[in-house]
Design an enzyme around this catalytic site. Sequence first.
Site, mmCIF file in Angstrom:
data_model
loop_
_atom_site.group_PDB
_atom_site.id
_atom_site.type_symbol
_atom_site.label_atom_id
_atom_site.label_comp_id
_atom_site.label_asym_id
_atom_site.label_seq_id
_atom_site.Cartn_x
_atom_site.Cartn_y
_atom_site.Cartn_z
ATOM 1 N N PHE A 131 -1.712 4.120 1.533
ATOM 2 C CA PHE A 131 -1.915 3.009 0.605
ATOM 3 C C PHE A 131 -1.072 1.797 0.987
ATOM 4 O O PHE A 131 -1.486 0.654 0.798
ATOM 5 C CB PHE A 131 -1.599 3.475 -0.827
ATOM 6 C CG PHE A 131 -1.907 2.444 -1.868
ATOM 7 C CD1 PHE A 131 -3.212 2.057 -2.111
ATOM 8 C CD2 PHE A 131 -0.902 1.864 -2.620
ATOM 9 C CE1 PHE A 131 -3.490 1.089 -3.078
ATOM 10 C CE2 PHE A 131 -1.171 0.908 -3.582
ATOM 11 C CZ PHE A 131 -2.482 0.522 -3.820
ATOM 12 N N HIS B 179 -6.057 9.759 1.355
ATOM 13 C CA HIS B 179 -4.902 8.883 1.541
ATOM 14 C C HIS B 179 -3.810 9.225 0.543
ATOM 15 O O HIS B 179 -4.054 9.833 -0.496
ATOM 16 C CB HIS B 179 -5.301 7.401 1.426
ATOM 17 C CG HIS B 179 -5.326 6.873 0.031
ATOM 18 N ND1 HIS B 179 -4.202 6.379 -0.600
ATOM 19 C CD2 HIS B 179 -6.333 6.758 -0.853
ATOM 20 C CE1 HIS B 179 -4.540 5.981 -1.826
ATOM 21 N NE2 HIS B 179 -5.814 6.200 -1.994
ATOM 22 N N CYS B 180 -2.599 8.847 0.901
ATOM 23 C CA CYS B 180 -1.447 8.959 0.022
ATOM 24 C C CYS B 180 -0.665 7.664 0.174
ATOM 25 O O CYS B 180 -1.248 6.630 0.509
ATOM 26 C CB CYS B 180 -0.607 10.190 0.352
ATOM 27 S SG CYS B 180 0.059 10.218 2.034
ATOM 28 N N LYS B 181 0.626 7.698 -0.056
ATOM 29 C CA LYS B 181 1.413 6.464 0.049
ATOM 30 C C LYS B 181 1.570 6.023 1.504
ATOM 31 O O LYS B 181 1.317 4.869 1.837
ATOM 32 C CB LYS B 181 2.784 6.659 -0.600
ATOM 33 C CG LYS B 181 3.654 5.414 -0.569
ATOM 34 C CD LYS B 181 4.970 5.660 -1.279
ATOM 35 C CE LYS B 181 5.861 4.418 -1.196
ATOM 36 N NZ LYS B 181 7.159 4.646 -1.834
#
Length: 99
Positions: free
Chosen positions: A93, A64-66
Amino acid sequence: MPDITSTELHQRQQAGETPTIIDVREAWEHEEGRIPGAQNIPLNSLPEKLDDLDELKDQEVIVHCKGGTRATSAKAYLTQQGFTNVRNLEGGFQAYQQG
Protein backbone atom coordinates in the site's frame (compact mmCIF):
# COMPACT_ATOMS: atom_id res chain seq x y z
CA MET A 1 2.98 -15.67 -11.48
CA PRO A 2 5.06 -12.49 -11.48
CA ASP A 3 4.22 -9.78 -9.00
CA ILE A 4 2.61 -6.51 -10.05
CA THR A 5 3.96 -2.98 -9.63
CA SER A 6 1.90 -0.12 -8.28
CA THR A 7 2.38 1.65 -11.64
CA GLU A 8 0.86 -1.28 -13.54
CA LEU A 9 -2.05 -1.49 -11.11
CA HIS A 10 -2.73 2.25 -11.37
CA GLN A 11 -2.64 2.03 -15.18
CA ARG A 12 -5.06 -0.87 -15.23
CA GLN A 13 -7.46 0.87 -12.87
CA GLN A 14 -7.31 4.06 -14.94
CA ALA A 15 -8.15 1.95 -18.00
CA GLY A 16 -11.32 0.81 -16.24
CA GLU A 17 -10.15 -2.65 -15.16
CA THR A 18 -11.36 -3.96 -11.81
CA PRO A 19 -8.94 -6.70 -10.78
CA THR A 20 -9.64 -8.72 -7.66
CA ILE A 21 -7.57 -7.15 -4.88
CA ILE A 22 -7.29 -8.60 -1.38
CA ASP A 23 -5.89 -6.40 1.38
CA VAL A 24 -4.34 -8.73 3.97
CA ARG A 25 -3.70 -5.94 6.49
CA GLU A 26 -5.67 -5.71 9.72
CA ALA A 27 -9.12 -4.09 9.57
CA TRP A 28 -7.93 -0.93 11.31
CA GLU A 29 -5.19 -0.49 8.69
CA HIS A 30 -7.73 -0.94 5.89
CA GLU A 31 -9.95 1.69 7.50
CA GLU A 32 -7.09 4.20 7.55
CA GLY A 33 -6.61 3.91 3.79
CA ARG A 34 -7.40 1.47 1.03
CA ILE A 35 -7.03 0.71 -2.63
CA PRO A 36 -10.38 1.27 -4.39
CA GLY A 37 -12.22 -2.02 -4.76
CA ALA A 38 -9.97 -3.99 -2.41
CA GLN A 39 -11.63 -6.40 -0.02
CA ASN A 40 -10.11 -6.71 3.42
CA ILE A 41 -9.23 -10.21 4.61
CA PRO A 42 -6.52 -10.02 7.29
CA LEU A 43 -3.75 -12.56 6.76
CA ASN A 44 -4.68 -14.61 9.84
CA SER A 45 -8.29 -14.85 8.56
CA LEU A 46 -7.42 -16.27 5.13
CA PRO A 47 -7.82 -19.96 6.12
CA GLU A 48 -11.40 -19.44 7.31
CA LYS A 49 -12.29 -17.39 4.20
CA LEU A 50 -11.00 -19.89 1.62
CA ASP A 51 -14.48 -21.20 0.79
CA ASP A 52 -15.60 -17.64 -0.01
CA LEU A 53 -12.69 -17.28 -2.44
CA ASP A 54 -13.07 -20.64 -4.19
CA GLU A 55 -14.42 -19.14 -7.43
CA LEU A 56 -11.20 -17.11 -7.75
CA LYS A 57 -8.84 -20.10 -7.90
CA ASP A 58 -8.15 -19.71 -11.63
CA GLN A 59 -8.54 -15.93 -11.81
CA GLU A 60 -5.99 -13.19 -11.17
CA VAL A 61 -5.90 -12.24 -7.49
CA ILE A 62 -3.72 -9.35 -6.34
CA VAL A 63 -2.75 -9.40 -2.65
CA HIS A 64 -1.28 -6.49 -0.77
CA CYS A 65 -0.35 -5.34 2.71
CA LYS A 66 1.50 -2.28 3.98
CA GLY A 67 4.95 -3.04 2.58
CA GLY A 68 4.86 -6.54 1.08
CA THR A 69 5.80 -9.03 3.81
CA ARG A 70 2.32 -10.24 4.77
CA ALA A 71 1.23 -10.27 1.13
CA THR A 72 4.20 -12.51 0.29
CA SER A 73 2.92 -14.95 2.94
CA ALA A 74 -0.63 -14.65 1.59
CA LYS A 75 0.55 -15.35 -1.96
CA ALA A 76 2.44 -18.45 -0.84
CA TYR A 77 -0.53 -19.69 1.20
CA LEU A 78 -3.08 -19.16 -1.57
CA THR A 79 -0.78 -20.82 -4.11
CA GLN A 80 -0.44 -23.84 -1.79
CA GLN A 81 -4.25 -23.97 -1.64
CA GLY A 82 -4.50 -24.29 -5.43
CA PHE A 83 -4.82 -20.66 -6.56
CA THR A 84 -3.07 -20.39 -9.91
CA ASN A 85 -2.74 -16.65 -10.55
CA VAL A 86 -1.83 -14.81 -7.33
CA ARG A 87 0.24 -11.63 -7.63
CA ASN A 88 1.79 -9.58 -4.84
CA LEU A 89 1.62 -5.79 -5.12
CA GLU A 90 5.31 -4.83 -4.98
CA GLY A 91 5.93 -2.36 -2.15
CA GLY A 92 2.38 -2.79 -0.87
CA PHE A 93 0.00 0.00 0.00
CA GLN A 94 2.90 2.36 0.67
CA ALA A 95 4.05 2.10 -2.96
CA TYR A 96 0.46 2.38 -4.24
CA GLN A 97 -0.08 5.63 -2.31
CA GLN A 98 3.03 7.13 -3.87
CA GLY A 99 1.63 6.52 -7.33
